[in-house]
Design an enzyme around this catalytic site. Structure first.
Site, mmCIF file in Angstrom:
data_model
loop_
_atom_site.group_PDB
_atom_site.id
_atom_site.type_symbol
_atom_site.label_atom_id
_atom_site.label_comp_id
_atom_site.label_asym_id
_atom_site.label_seq_id
_atom_site.Cartn_x
_atom_site.Cartn_y
_atom_site.Cartn_z
ATOM 1 C CE1 TYR A 39 9.196 47.766 25.368
ATOM 2 C CE2 TYR A 39 10.977 47.029 26.799
ATOM 3 C CZ TYR A 39 10.530 47.813 25.748
ATOM 4 O OH TYR A 39 11.406 48.636 25.094
ATOM 5 C CG ASP A 46 11.927 38.680 27.786
ATOM 6 O OD1 ASP A 46 13.024 38.748 28.395
ATOM 7 O OD2 ASP A 46 11.396 39.663 27.240
ATOM 8 C CE LYS A 88 15.897 44.694 32.120
ATOM 9 N NZ LYS A 88 15.987 46.114 31.860
HETATM 10 N N1 HOZ Z 1 12.486 49.600 29.293
HETATM 11 C C1 HOZ Z 1 13.231 49.723 30.490
HETATM 12 C C2 HOZ Z 1 12.453 49.321 31.665
HETATM 13 N N2 HOZ Z 1 11.609 48.210 31.526
HETATM 14 C C3 HOZ Z 1 13.691 51.113 30.695
HETATM 15 C C4 HOZ Z 1 15.047 51.284 30.210
HETATM 16 C C5 HOZ Z 1 15.670 52.640 30.528
HETATM 17 O O1 HOZ Z 1 14.988 53.638 30.465
HETATM 18 O O2 HOZ Z 1 16.823 52.671 30.828
#
Ligand code: HOZ
Length: 437
Positions: free
Chosen positions: A144, A239, A267
């Site tokens: 992802y 990534d 992050k």
């Molecule tokens: N896509 C995020 C985890 N891989 C989740 C982000 C969120 O819900 O804060």
């Protein structure tokens, strides 16, 4: 003020936001629970509006490697906030954080700050297309890279959790430009490069995927990706939104000895504030406006508060800090593995089968899968019994442990998780593994 209970707040939120949330997996749908509304975070703990305390293994989905509300990060934010919240103009803080990233990650010669990981990957893909004058992108099933149109193809994270093959709203013509093959499958990569020689702009990969749950790359997978892309004239985009400054001082690329063309961050570099960045070789970054013709911009890019939180966070992450974090994480994994290996957690085990619970971990990232298969790609990740995961999750939550509320996500250990938190987690995990039988 009367404190509203989680359920009441969720009822209110549902009136305001799709599914009651502002990011899908937070809705706790996959685990059939009510999301907890958080009143505050403190070190390794979250406290919900009902006053219940949880040991947190989500860490805001990765940024909080120091734990919640670290005093030095708070102090940096306070100092900075007194000088204003956003300038829409350059500030010395951008140089401070930019320098730290470039010093630690040798493949990054120049970078651009953005406001999220999604923006970073989307911009890196645009740059790769411009640099190569090619349109195709190759990604891996279950990886992802945020929710930009080009990258929402056989994606992990919430897309996997809700079983969406691709998202409606992404024009078929866009999706057709994104090729996707199984992670760890070099033959499939070679076949794609054979079929589309000199047409693939870039391969984008999470070096240690966390968005189909944690999956480890085979020994030669990343080095071979580097060779295959270089031989064809395609770019390699790592990534590292999740792994950057999470797995090691110089990110996953330091561990695996990979020299990518472009890297995406997010992050940890924002210390809990909204930040992303993409960077890499000077010859590519020079193509970004205003130095070059590839356009990309952002009102809050390089936001001073985000820069200050990022600087304070990286300054606390010495090489020794990673040793400490990884050693602490290893203690948790050892304890979990002992529990997993106990007969009661392996109802279907026979002498020639793997245990019915798999722990995948790398550094301070880990996932527990409920399957007999060794999880090494998206198709094996999907063999996990999500019903068992949901029971495991609910039992943990009841016992004060806050795990990612979805199977296809990584859990994170932070530097604020001490021995007592690990011990309490193991006590709860024993019950939860039993509940998941
Ligand atoms: N896509 C995020 C985890 N891989 C989740 C982000 C969120 O819900 O804060």
């Amino acid at each position: 003020m009367v404190s509203l209970k989680n359920k009441e707040l969720f009822q209110q939120a549902i009136q305001l936001f799709p599914g009651g949330v502002n990011s899908p997996v937070r809705a706790f749908r996959a685990v059939k629970e009510t999301p907890r509304f958080i009143a505050r975070g403190e070190g390794a703990y979250l406290v919900d509006v009902e006053g219940k305390l949880y040991i947190d293994y989500v860490g805001s989905w990765g940024p909080l490697i120091l734990g919640h509300a670290h005093p030095e990060v708070l102090a940096a934010l306070e100092r900075t906030a007194h000088h204003g919240l956003s300038y829409g103009a350059p500030s010395p803080l951008e140089i401070e954080l930019g320098r730290r990233i470039i010093q630690r990650v040798p493949s990054v010669e120049k970078l651009r700050f953005v406001s999220s990981g999604t923006e970073a990957t989307m911009s890196a893909v645009r740059l790769a297309r411009a640099a190569t004058s090619r349109d195709l992108i190759l990604k891996f099933d279950g990886c992802y890279h945020g929710h930009a149109d080009s990258l929402l193809v056989r994606a992990g994270s919430g897309v996997a959790t809700f079983g969406l093959p691709d998202s409606p709203g992404v024009p078929a013509a866009f999706a057709a430009l994104t090729l996707s093959v199984p992670f760890n499958d070099l033959d499939a990569v070679k076949k794609m490069f054979h079929a589309h020689a000199k047409k693939i702009a870039a391969v984008i990969v999470e070096p240690v995927p966390g968005n189909m749950g944690v999956v480890l790359p085979d020994g030669d997978f990343l080095p071979q990706l580097r060779d295959i892309t270089a031989n064809d004239g395609a770019l390699l985009i790592l990534d590292e939104v999740m792994t950057g400054f999470r797995l090691a001082y110089g990110g996953a690329q330091e561990i695996f000895g990979i020299d990518p063309d472009l890297t995406c961050f997010g992050k940890v570099i924002g210390g809990g504030l909204p930040v992303g960045a993409y960077g890499g070789k000077q010859r590519y970054l020079s193509m970004i406006a205003p130095e070059g013709p590839v356009y990309q911009a952002g009102t809050l890019s390089g936001n001073p508060l985000a820069m200050a939180a990022g600087i304070a966070t990286l300054d606390l992450l010495s090489r020794e800090a990673y040793q400490r974090l990884n050693a602490r994480s290893a203690k948790l994994y050892e304890g979990l593995q002992v529990l997993i290996d106990e007969p009661r957690a392996q109802p279907r085990r026979t002498s020639d089968q793997h245990a019915a619970v798999q722990l995948n971990s790398f550094g301070s990232m880990f996932t527990i899968f409920f399957t007999e298969h060794r999880v090494r790609d998206y198709s094996t990740a999907k063999t996990s019994d999500v019903g068992r995961f949901a029971r495991f999750f609910r039992c943990l939550l009841e016992n004060g442990i806050y795990f990612p509320p979805a199977q296809f996500e990584a859990a994170f250990v932070s530097l604020s998780h001490g021995e007592s938190e690990i011990e309490r987690t193991l006590v709860a995990a024993e019950k939860a593994l039993r509940a998941a039988e």
